[in-house]
Design a protein around this motif. Structure first.
Motif, mmCIF file in Angstrom:
data_model
loop_
_atom_site.group_PDB
_atom_site.id
_atom_site.type_symbol
_atom_site.label_atom_id
_atom_site.label_comp_id
_atom_site.label_asym_id
_atom_site.label_seq_id
_atom_site.Cartn_x
_atom_site.Cartn_y
_atom_site.Cartn_z
ATOM 1 N N VAL A 60 0.860 -1.255 -0.105
ATOM 2 C CA VAL A 60 0.044 0.017 0.109
ATOM 3 C C VAL A 60 0.874 1.100 0.076
ATOM 4 O O VAL A 60 1.840 1.239 0.689
ATOM 5 C CB VAL A 60 -1.014 -0.065 1.383
ATOM 6 C CG1 VAL A 60 -0.053 -0.174 2.392
ATOM 7 C CG2 VAL A 60 -1.672 1.212 1.164
ATOM 8 N N HIS A 61 0.763 2.083 -0.962
ATOM 9 C CA HIS A 61 1.502 3.390 -1.143
ATOM 10 C C HIS A 61 0.617 4.593 -0.355
ATOM 11 O O HIS A 61 -0.432 4.822 -1.088
ATOM 12 C CB HIS A 61 1.528 3.738 -2.444
ATOM 13 C CG HIS A 61 2.262 5.108 -2.728
ATOM 14 N ND1 HIS A 61 2.487 5.479 -4.047
ATOM 15 C CD2 HIS A 61 2.865 5.949 -1.798
ATOM 16 C CE1 HIS A 61 3.275 6.670 -3.671
ATOM 17 N NE2 HIS A 61 3.270 6.967 -2.644
ATOM 18 N N GLY A 67 0.138 8.927 -8.553
ATOM 19 C CA GLY A 67 0.380 7.723 -8.656
ATOM 20 C C GLY A 67 1.552 7.269 -9.463
ATOM 21 O O GLY A 67 1.849 6.003 -9.917
ATOM 22 N N THR A 68 2.518 8.200 -9.869
ATOM 23 C CA THR A 68 3.820 7.746 -10.282
ATOM 24 C C THR A 68 4.732 7.081 -9.458
ATOM 25 O O THR A 68 5.260 6.037 -10.134
ATOM 26 C CB THR A 68 4.639 9.238 -10.683
ATOM 27 O OG1 THR A 68 4.871 9.950 -9.552
ATOM 28 C CG2 THR A 68 3.903 10.051 -11.780
ATOM 29 N N ASP A 69 4.897 7.175 -8.312
ATOM 30 C CA ASP A 69 5.534 6.008 -7.494
ATOM 31 C C ASP A 69 4.785 4.686 -7.416
ATOM 32 O O ASP A 69 5.318 3.616 -7.312
ATOM 33 C CB ASP A 69 5.892 6.734 -6.233
ATOM 34 C CG ASP A 69 6.731 7.872 -5.929
ATOM 35 O OD1 ASP A 69 7.559 8.245 -6.999
ATOM 36 O OD2 ASP A 69 6.678 8.658 -5.151
ATOM 37 N N THR A 70 3.259 4.972 -7.209
ATOM 38 C CA THR A 70 2.548 3.758 -7.264
ATOM 39 C C THR A 70 2.811 3.023 -8.374
ATOM 40 O O THR A 70 2.848 1.634 -8.224
ATOM 41 C CB THR A 70 0.999 4.086 -6.815
ATOM 42 O OG1 THR A 70 0.902 5.183 -6.125
ATOM 43 C CG2 THR A 70 0.205 2.942 -6.468
ATOM 44 N N LEU A 71 2.960 3.467 -9.574
ATOM 45 C CA LEU A 71 2.728 2.782 -10.706
ATOM 46 C C LEU A 71 4.185 1.984 -10.816
ATOM 47 O O LEU A 71 4.503 0.957 -11.372
ATOM 48 C CB LEU A 71 2.703 3.772 -11.845
ATOM 49 C CG LEU A 71 2.996 3.208 -13.233
ATOM 50 C CD1 LEU A 71 2.263 2.029 -13.801
ATOM 51 C CD2 LEU A 71 3.063 4.352 -14.493
ATOM 52 N N SER A 72 5.368 2.820 -10.416
ATOM 53 C CA SER A 72 6.667 2.384 -10.455
ATOM 54 C C SER A 72 6.872 1.158 -9.463
ATOM 55 O O SER A 72 7.584 0.045 -9.826
ATOM 56 C CB SER A 72 7.637 3.321 -9.729
ATOM 57 O OG SER A 72 7.546 4.591 -10.697
ATOM 58 N N LEU A 73 6.035 1.233 -8.538
ATOM 59 C CA LEU A 73 6.104 -0.190 -7.391
ATOM 60 C C LEU A 73 5.570 -1.471 -8.307
ATOM 61 O O LEU A 73 6.025 -2.612 -8.057
ATOM 62 C CB LEU A 73 5.210 0.202 -6.154
ATOM 63 C CG LEU A 73 6.034 1.304 -5.202
ATOM 64 C CD1 LEU A 73 5.083 1.365 -4.029
ATOM 65 C CD2 LEU A 73 7.624 0.546 -4.755
ATOM 66 N N VAL A 80 -0.231 -3.601 -5.763
ATOM 67 C CA VAL A 80 -0.147 -2.145 -5.162
ATOM 68 C C VAL A 80 -1.593 -1.406 -4.945
ATOM 69 O O VAL A 80 -2.198 -1.396 -5.834
ATOM 70 C CB VAL A 80 0.679 -1.029 -5.553
ATOM 71 C CG1 VAL A 80 0.952 0.072 -4.685
ATOM 72 C CG2 VAL A 80 2.062 -1.607 -6.136
ATOM 73 N N THR A 81 -1.729 -0.982 -3.962
ATOM 74 C CA THR A 81 -3.019 -0.272 -3.496
ATOM 75 C C THR A 81 -2.403 1.310 -3.306
ATOM 76 O O THR A 81 -1.780 1.595 -2.345
ATOM 77 C CB THR A 81 -3.801 -0.623 -2.583
ATOM 78 O OG1 THR A 81 -4.465 -1.806 -2.855
ATOM 79 C CG2 THR A 81 -5.066 0.443 -2.156
ATOM 80 N N GLY A 82 -2.892 2.386 -3.934
ATOM 81 C CA GLY A 82 -2.612 3.795 -3.713
ATOM 82 C C GLY A 82 -3.626 4.338 -3.013
ATOM 83 O O GLY A 82 -4.701 4.010 -3.227
ATOM 84 N N LEU A 83 -3.401 5.136 -1.972
ATOM 85 C CA LEU A 83 -4.226 5.742 -1.258
ATOM 86 C C LEU A 83 -4.209 7.256 -1.001
ATOM 87 O O LEU A 83 -2.716 7.607 -0.832
ATOM 88 C CB LEU A 83 -4.575 5.066 0.313
ATOM 89 C CG LEU A 83 -5.452 5.656 1.193
ATOM 90 C CD1 LEU A 83 -6.011 4.534 2.099
ATOM 91 C CD2 LEU A 83 -4.900 6.620 2.185
ATOM 92 N N VAL A 137 4.339 -1.263 3.412
ATOM 93 C CA VAL A 137 3.695 0.034 3.562
ATOM 94 C C VAL A 137 4.771 0.882 3.110
ATOM 95 O O VAL A 137 5.971 1.034 3.309
ATOM 96 C CB VAL A 137 3.319 0.322 4.984
ATOM 97 C CG1 VAL A 137 2.785 1.892 4.966
ATOM 98 C CG2 VAL A 137 2.132 -0.516 5.383
ATOM 99 N N TYR A 138 4.398 1.740 1.947
ATOM 100 C CA TYR A 138 5.468 2.769 1.205
ATOM 101 C C TYR A 138 4.889 4.038 1.431
ATOM 102 O O TYR A 138 3.667 4.285 0.945
ATOM 103 C CB TYR A 138 5.481 2.194 -0.144
ATOM 104 C CG TYR A 138 6.364 3.151 -0.765
ATOM 105 C CD1 TYR A 138 7.952 2.623 -0.937
ATOM 106 C CD2 TYR A 138 6.054 4.169 -1.477
ATOM 107 C CE1 TYR A 138 8.778 3.537 -1.916
ATOM 108 C CE2 TYR A 138 7.004 4.749 -2.386
ATOM 109 C CZ TYR A 138 8.424 4.427 -2.536
ATOM 110 O OH TYR A 138 9.368 5.284 -3.094
ATOM 111 N N THR A 139 5.824 4.966 1.771
ATOM 112 C CA THR A 139 5.385 6.478 1.313
ATOM 113 C C THR A 139 6.679 7.182 0.878
ATOM 114 O O THR A 139 7.923 6.857 1.272
ATOM 115 C CB THR A 139 5.145 7.049 2.886
ATOM 116 O OG1 THR A 139 4.055 6.237 3.576
ATOM 117 C CG2 THR A 139 4.922 8.544 2.950
ATOM 118 N N GLY A 140 6.260 8.044 -0.246
ATOM 119 C CA GLY A 140 7.214 8.664 -1.145
ATOM 120 C C GLY A 140 7.362 10.113 -0.203
ATOM 121 O O GLY A 140 6.905 10.464 0.884
#
Length: 288
Positions: A60-61, A67-73, A80-83, A137-140
């Protein structure tokens, strides 16, 4: 507190539409991700080796923006779920993934990963997503400064992670957030390093990337969190710190007139090179 949240959401709705322009060289220049199916965001690429193999992981981002980092993951193989709390950002993120997938006949499939997006405030993430179900869990970068309480955020992260799962975040260093970017003659520490109850209030019609128009929702509220406060919040949430790396660069020109751009796109201090950390990467694991 709702006033702060609503004001920031209006600003990020405005930014999201400006950042997602398909005009080359403006916003996040997202046409690149559509034209090049292997492209990773600068943020994801910077930490690629530290992030390691994420193929097949459920991720989960948080605070995913457009969503550029989400797409990259996802391009690295994660599911990936982007929130994000901005409905405009979520819509733009979905459009990016849709267009990046066009022609592959795979719908929202990106290599081995799948991407979806959800509109929610980050503090509510463990209520709208299944707790204890994520490997990652990812955070940019540029996310934590919008949150009034770092301990609440850390508790959300811990609730989302399955046993053995990990948090991975790269963020602007709190020492950077103390600096006055309007002063270009030297580094000026002006703002609190430590978390405060009352936020800093800003009114600015520009963004941190070039846009084709000024912003109309110009007010924002931000909070700094000291590095010790962040680490302590994660430890108090039951996580085990496994990585803390401070960096002398950031992926945008945070201090105009005082930075040089490196070949990898990162910005570092020029005359004052090395005198202060500008960003950091943290990894923390939920015990099995």
């Amino acid at each position: 507190m709702n006033h702060y949240l609503d004001t920031n959401r209006a600003n990020w709705n405005d930014r999201a539409s400006a950042h997602a322009t398909r005009v080359g060289g403006l916003g996040y220049d997202i046409q690149r991700y559509i034209d090049d199916p292997a492209l990773l965001s600068d943020v994801a690429r910077f930490d690629r080796e530290r992030l390691g193999d994420i193929a097949g992981l459920r991720a989960v981002h948080l605070q995913c923006h457009i969503g550029t980092d989400t797409l990259s993951l996802a391009r690295l193989g994660a599911r990936v779920t982007g929130l994000d709390f901005s409905p405009v950002a979520v819509a733009e993120a979905r459009a990016l993934v849709r267009d990046a997938s066009a022609g592959s006949g795979a719908g929202t499939d990106i290599r081995a990963g799948t991407v979806d997006f959800l509109e929610s405030d980050v503090y509510d993430a463990a209520s709208v997503l299944e707790p204890a179900s994520f490997d990652l869990v990812y955070t940019g970068i540029g996310a934590l400064c919008w949150l009034p309480r770092i301990d609440t955020w850390a508790q959300v992260v811990a609730r989302l992670l399955k046993p053995g799962g990990r948090l991975f975040i790269r963020e602007g260093h709190p020492i950077l957030w103390t600096m006055d970017e309007t002063e270009s003659d030297d580094l000026h520490l002006r703002f609190s390093y430590f978390e405060q109850a009352e936020p800093l209030e800003w009114d600015d019609d520009s963004s941190y990337v070039a846009t084709d128009r000024p912003l109309t929702a110009t007010k924002t509220y931000e909070w700094n969190h000291g590095l010790g406060e962040i680490v302590t919040a994660l430890l108090d949430a039951g996580l085990v710190l496994t990585m803390l790396v401070e960096h002398d660069s950031v992926p945008w020109e945070a201090l105009p007139g005082q930075m040089v751009q490196r070949p990898d796109g990162e910005y570092a201090l020029g005359a004052r090179a090395g005198v202060a950390p500008l960003s950091y990467t943290i990894q923390a694991v939920k015990p099995a």
